[in-house]
Design an enzyme around this catalytic site. Sequence first.
Site, PDB file in Angstrom:
ATOM      1  N   THR A  52       0.730  -1.282   0.191  1.00  0.00           N
ATOM      2  CA  THR A  52       0.053   0.077   0.067  1.00  0.00           C
ATOM      3  C   THR A  52       0.929   1.265  -0.028  1.00  0.00           C
ATOM      4  O   THR A  52       2.042   1.300   0.505  1.00  0.00           O
ATOM      5  CB  THR A  52      -0.937  -0.050   1.176  1.00  0.00           C
ATOM      6  OG1 THR A  52      -1.481   1.182   1.378  1.00  0.00           O
ATOM      7  CG2 THR A  52      -0.134  -0.061   2.621  1.00  0.00           C
ATOM      8  N   ASP A  53       0.280   2.541  -0.463  1.00  0.00           N
ATOM      9  CA  ASP A  53       0.935   3.469  -0.291  1.00  0.00           C
ATOM     10  C   ASP A  53       1.140   4.272   1.065  1.00  0.00           C
ATOM     11  O   ASP A  53       1.795   5.101   1.431  1.00  0.00           O
ATOM     12  CB  ASP A  53       0.352   4.600  -1.424  1.00  0.00           C
ATOM     13  CG  ASP A  53      -1.156   5.096  -0.951  1.00  0.00           C
ATOM     14  OD1 ASP A  53      -1.873   4.240  -0.119  1.00  0.00           O
ATOM     15  OD2 ASP A  53      -1.791   5.873  -1.406  1.00  0.00           O
ATOM     16  N   GLU A  54       0.096   3.538   1.929  1.00  0.00           N
ATOM     17  CA  GLU A  54       0.256   4.101   3.447  1.00  0.00           C
ATOM     18  C   GLU A  54       1.722   3.879   4.106  1.00  0.00           C
ATOM     19  O   GLU A  54       1.791   4.558   5.111  1.00  0.00           O
ATOM     20  CB  GLU A  54      -0.858   3.499   4.109  1.00  0.00           C
ATOM     21  CG  GLU A  54      -2.270   3.900   3.453  1.00  0.00           C
ATOM     22  CD  GLU A  54      -3.390   3.658   4.406  1.00  0.00           C
ATOM     23  OE1 GLU A  54      -3.413   3.322   5.755  1.00  0.00           O
ATOM     24  OE2 GLU A  54      -4.599   3.689   3.951  1.00  0.00           O
ATOM     25  N   TYR A 101      -2.026  -0.526  10.880  1.00  0.00           N
ATOM     26  CA  TYR A 101      -2.067  -1.284   9.489  1.00  0.00           C
ATOM     27  C   TYR A 101      -1.129  -0.798   8.851  1.00  0.00           C
ATOM     28  O   TYR A 101      -0.255  -1.772   8.111  1.00  0.00           O
ATOM     29  CB  TYR A 101      -3.465  -0.764   9.003  1.00  0.00           C
ATOM     30  CG  TYR A 101      -3.554  -0.972   7.410  1.00  0.00           C
ATOM     31  CD1 TYR A 101      -3.372  -2.288   6.858  1.00  0.00           C
ATOM     32  CD2 TYR A 101      -3.311   0.088   6.471  1.00  0.00           C
ATOM     33  CE1 TYR A 101      -3.408  -2.728   5.437  1.00  0.00           C
ATOM     34  CE2 TYR A 101      -3.448  -0.335   5.073  1.00  0.00           C
ATOM     35  CZ  TYR A 101      -3.240  -1.482   4.644  1.00  0.00           C
ATOM     36  OH  TYR A 101      -3.279  -1.873   3.421  1.00  0.00           O
ATOM     37  N   LYS A 142       2.100  -3.209   7.525  1.00  0.00           N
ATOM     38  CA  LYS A 142       2.584  -3.648   5.944  1.00  0.00           C
ATOM     39  C   LYS A 142       3.710  -3.174   5.577  1.00  0.00           C
ATOM     40  O   LYS A 142       4.572  -3.754   5.062  1.00  0.00           O
ATOM     41  CB  LYS A 142       1.428  -2.824   5.080  1.00  0.00           C
ATOM     42  CG  LYS A 142       0.053  -3.239   4.797  1.00  0.00           C
ATOM     43  CD  LYS A 142      -0.325  -4.458   4.367  1.00  0.00           C
ATOM     44  CE  LYS A 142       0.081  -4.659   2.931  1.00  0.00           C
ATOM     45  NZ  LYS A 142      -0.421  -5.962   2.495  1.00  0.00           N
TER      46      LYS A 142
HETATM   47  P1  NAD Z   1      -9.772  -7.292   1.716  1.00  0.00           P
HETATM   48  O1  NAD Z   1      -9.700  -7.031   3.356  1.00  0.00           O
HETATM   49  O2  NAD Z   1     -10.954  -7.077   1.104  1.00  0.00           O
HETATM   50  O3  NAD Z   1      -9.438  -8.957   1.583  1.00  0.00           O
HETATM   51  C1  NAD Z   1      -8.289  -9.425   2.255  1.00  0.00           C
HETATM   52  C2  NAD Z   1      -8.407 -11.066   2.124  1.00  0.00           C
HETATM   53  O4  NAD Z   1      -7.382 -11.772   2.663  1.00  0.00           O
HETATM   54  C3  NAD Z   1      -9.860 -11.625   2.516  1.00  0.00           C
HETATM   55  O5  NAD Z   1     -10.336 -12.622   1.433  1.00  0.00           O
HETATM   56  C4  NAD Z   1      -9.521 -12.289   3.666  1.00  0.00           C
HETATM   57  O6  NAD Z   1     -10.264 -13.460   4.169  1.00  0.00           O
HETATM   58  C5  NAD Z   1      -8.047 -12.586   3.454  1.00  0.00           C
HETATM   59  N1  NAD Z   1      -7.148 -12.973   4.639  1.00  0.00           N
HETATM   60  C6  NAD Z   1      -7.305 -12.051   5.677  1.00  0.00           C
HETATM   61  N2  NAD Z   1      -6.279 -12.739   6.660  1.00  0.00           N
HETATM   62  C7  NAD Z   1      -6.214 -13.973   6.145  1.00  0.00           C
HETATM   63  C8  NAD Z   1      -5.273 -15.073   6.871  1.00  0.00           C
HETATM   64  N3  NAD Z   1      -4.645 -14.962   8.125  1.00  0.00           N
HETATM   65  N4  NAD Z   1      -5.152 -16.111   5.862  1.00  0.00           N
HETATM   66  C9  NAD Z   1      -5.497 -16.178   4.910  1.00  0.00           C
HETATM   67  N5  NAD Z   1      -6.270 -15.143   4.040  1.00  0.00           N
HETATM   68  C10 NAD Z   1      -6.591 -14.092   4.955  1.00  0.00           C
HETATM   69  O7  NAD Z   1      -8.600  -6.483   1.524  1.00  0.00           O
HETATM   70  P2  NAD Z   1      -8.063  -5.739  -0.090  1.00  0.00           P
HETATM   71  O8  NAD Z   1      -8.749  -4.315   0.076  1.00  0.00           O
HETATM   72  O9  NAD Z   1      -8.477  -6.589  -1.214  1.00  0.00           O
HETATM   73  O10 NAD Z   1      -6.635  -5.706   0.026  1.00  0.00           O
HETATM   74  C11 NAD Z   1      -5.746  -6.621  -0.386  1.00  0.00           C
HETATM   75  C12 NAD Z   1      -4.454  -6.428  -0.494  1.00  0.00           C
HETATM   76  O11 NAD Z   1      -3.923  -5.084  -0.923  1.00  0.00           O
HETATM   77  C13 NAD Z   1      -4.015  -6.270   0.967  1.00  0.00           C
HETATM   78  O12 NAD Z   1      -2.748  -6.715   1.373  1.00  0.00           O
HETATM   79  C14 NAD Z   1      -3.912  -4.892   1.360  1.00  0.00           C
HETATM   80  O13 NAD Z   1      -2.877  -4.297   1.898  1.00  0.00           O
HETATM   81  C15 NAD Z   1      -3.426  -4.288  -0.238  1.00  0.00           C
HETATM   82  N6  NAD Z   1      -3.939  -2.945  -0.628  1.00  0.00           N
HETATM   83  C16 NAD Z   1      -5.339  -2.733  -0.649  1.00  0.00           C
HETATM   84  C17 NAD Z   1      -5.641  -1.315  -1.048  1.00  0.00           C
HETATM   85  C18 NAD Z   1      -7.142  -1.032  -1.004  1.00  0.00           C
HETATM   86  O14 NAD Z   1      -7.384   0.159  -1.358  1.00  0.00           O
HETATM   87  N7  NAD Z   1      -7.906  -1.745  -0.923  1.00  0.00           N
HETATM   88  C19 NAD Z   1      -4.670  -0.346  -1.651  1.00  0.00           C
HETATM   89  C20 NAD Z   1      -3.422  -1.003  -1.728  1.00  0.00           C
HETATM   90  C21 NAD Z   1      -3.136  -2.011  -1.268  1.00  0.00           C
HETATM   91  O1  DAU Z   2      -4.135   4.033   0.345  1.00  0.00           O
HETATM   92  C1  DAU Z   2      -4.379   2.625   0.227  1.00  0.00           C
HETATM   93  C2  DAU Z   2      -5.112   2.185   1.319  1.00  0.00           C
HETATM   94  O2  DAU Z   2      -6.613   2.631   1.181  1.00  0.00           O
HETATM   95  C3  DAU Z   2      -5.248   0.592   1.606  1.00  0.00           C
HETATM   96  O3  DAU Z   2      -3.843   0.065   1.774  1.00  0.00           O
HETATM   97  C4  DAU Z   2      -6.311   0.299   2.610  1.00  0.00           C
HETATM   98  O4  DAU Z   2      -5.971  -1.338   2.689  1.00  0.00           O
HETATM   99  C5  DAU Z   2      -7.523   0.899   2.320  1.00  0.00           C
HETATM  100  O5  DAU Z   2      -8.499   0.573   3.270  1.00  0.00           O
HETATM  101  C6  DAU Z   2      -7.364   2.223   2.052  1.00  0.00           C
HETATM  102  O6  DAU Z   2      -7.249   2.945   3.426  1.00  0.00           O
HETATM  103  P1  DAU Z   2      -7.907   4.282   3.826  1.00  0.00           P
HETATM  104  O7  DAU Z   2      -7.828   4.530   5.178  1.00  0.00           O
HETATM  105  O8  DAU Z   2      -7.689   5.461   3.062  1.00  0.00           O
HETATM  106  O9  DAU Z   2      -9.394   3.944   3.235  1.00  0.00           O
HETATM  107  P2  DAU Z   2     -10.892   3.924   3.806  1.00  0.00           P
HETATM  108  O10 DAU Z   2     -11.937   3.672   2.826  1.00  0.00           O
HETATM  109  O11 DAU Z   2     -10.998   3.376   5.370  1.00  0.00           O
HETATM  110  O12 DAU Z   2     -10.980   5.888   4.076  1.00  0.00           O
HETATM  111  C7  DAU Z   2     -11.040   6.501   2.916  1.00  0.00           C
HETATM  112  C8  DAU Z   2     -10.912   8.134   3.512  1.00  0.00           C
HETATM  113  O13 DAU Z   2     -12.416   8.309   3.907  1.00  0.00           O
HETATM  114  C9  DAU Z   2     -10.041   8.137   4.801  1.00  0.00           C
HETATM  115  O14 DAU Z   2      -9.463   9.494   4.787  1.00  0.00           O
HETATM  116  C10 DAU Z   2     -10.889   8.040   6.046  1.00  0.00           C
HETATM  117  C11 DAU Z   2     -12.440   8.703   5.508  1.00  0.00           C
HETATM  118  N1  DAU Z   2     -13.563   7.913   6.085  1.00  0.00           N
HETATM  119  C12 DAU Z   2     -13.601   6.649   6.103  1.00  0.00           C
HETATM  120  C13 DAU Z   2     -14.574   5.817   6.655  1.00  0.00           C
HETATM  121  C14 DAU Z   2     -14.824   4.212   6.630  1.00  0.00           C
HETATM  122  C15 DAU Z   2     -14.645   8.600   6.335  1.00  0.00           C
HETATM  123  O15 DAU Z   2     -14.519   9.768   6.415  1.00  0.00           O
HETATM  124  N2  DAU Z   2     -15.741   8.009   6.686  1.00  0.00           N
HETATM  125  C16 DAU Z   2     -15.810   6.777   7.027  1.00  0.00           C
HETATM  126  O16 DAU Z   2     -16.710   6.135   7.434  1.00  0.00           O
END
Ligand code: NAD
Ligand code: DAU
Length: 353
Positions: A131-133, A156, A160
């Site tokens: 992630t970019d975080e 988180y 990561k």
């Molecule tokens: P998600 O939470 O939707 O999915 C995570 C999956 O991992 C689920 O299917 C869950 O069952 C599985 N999982 C969790 N713990 C596990 C374990 N102990 N063993 C096996 N499986 C397990 O997540 P996502 O949003 O699809 O993100 C996927 C990956 O991409 C993550 O590594 C996250 O850090 C990264 N990522 C997400 C975003 C985003 O915006 N969602 C952005 C950048 C990177």
């Molecule tokens: O940047 C990549 C990341 O983006 C991934 O690594 C994470 O897995 C993914 O969850 C996401 O993180 P954020 O914290 O940015 O996403 P989230 O959707 O939780 O929140 C987006 C923005 O909105 C953040 O600034 C918090 C705000 N927010 C979120 C929720 C859930 C609200 O204002 N209200 C809300 O109820």
Amino acid sequence: MKNILITGGAGFIGSHVVRRFVRRYPEYTVYNLDALTYAGNLMNLRDVENAPNYRFIKADIRDFDTLDRLFAKHRFDAVIHLAAESHVDRSIENPTAFVHTNVLGTVNLLNAARKYWKDEPENHLFYHISTDEVYGTLGDQGMFTEQTCYDPRSAYSASKASSDHFVRAYGHTYGLPVVVSNCSNNYGPYQFPEKLIPLVIHNIIHRKPLPVYGTGQNVRDWLFVEDHANAIDLIFHQGRRGETYNIGGNNEQRNIDVVEKLCEITDEMLGRTPGESKALIRFVTDRAGHDWRYAIDTSKIQRELGWQPQTGWDEGLRKTVKWYLENQDWLQQVTSGAYREYYDKMYKKRLNE
Ligand code: NAD
Ligand code: DAU
């Protein structure tokens, strides 16, 4: 025949990656390993579950012995590692769970790969999705490049960042062929409604308050999930071993603007009076340690692999809202039971304050 292990394939991004690989590469066998936590759902993969080159394995990356047996049995050629605890707000409530899955789970996978690939590492690849975080937070100017120093600020992102360091350390120390990508915020179909965009769509549908943290001025760089899956495909096949690639949408948006646009699109699609859903917006207590702004410089992946996002913001949001409106059985299934407890715990106090 190549055996590809995709971890976390029943989650949001993982299901798009699994679908893409199963459909585009019939010569691969795609093994989707997932523990099916609250975030994992096999309904996300109904359209490929009977494909001849798809296998599902229910397993937990925290369990090394099981991974060891699976590597021995299936002789995976490559790993695309997405399984993780992925929600920042949950990491504030229970940081230790993020260490177990994101750090120890990744190290378990690395140990299994190292053990089974030691004779011919050049024929393998461990691709870690991050992630970019990990880069921390930005002020109003600047962008994250691949050279930006790590500065994680939530449990988180710290977990990561730690997993990224372990992946690169195994590359340096043991010669494991690794590649890492760090992506910005994804959105699109099958995202669990704890994240901003699907949570807001769900609440608009049910005429519930729309919680915006703090002032709503925080900025995220949004990428349509299929564009991320496309980037992962390119990096998997053409990325240079040992390298890092940043992926982003070149699409910075303030949270309040995202929520207002969702209100407009959803009202229009549901035939509601314009402005009806905007009245549901509530500014609530901010997230602890809330990162201000993320922005990704994507010039490396664009220059080296010719990748850039294909889906415009308006088009991507419309596709997303349409999908949630047409798949309310999916939404209902994932928001029954444990989701309600989660929602009450996170939002009840905030919304009644
Ligand atoms: P998600 O939470 O939707 O999915 C995570 C999956 O991992 C689920 O299917 C869950 O069952 C599985 N999982 C969790 N713990 C596990 C374990 N102990 N063993 C096996 N499986 C397990 O997540 P996502 O949003 O699809 O993100 C996927 C990956 O991409 C993550 O590594 C996250 O850090 C990264 N990522 C997400 C975003 C985003 O915006 N969602 C952005 C950048 C990177
Ligand atoms: O940047 C990549 C990341 O983006 C991934 O690594 C994470 O897995 C993914 O969850 C996401 O993180 P954020 O914290 O940015 O996403 P989230 O959707 O939780 O929140 C987006 C923005 O909105 C953040 O600034 C918090 C705000 N927010 C979120 C929720 C859930 C609200 O204002 N209200 C809300 O109820």
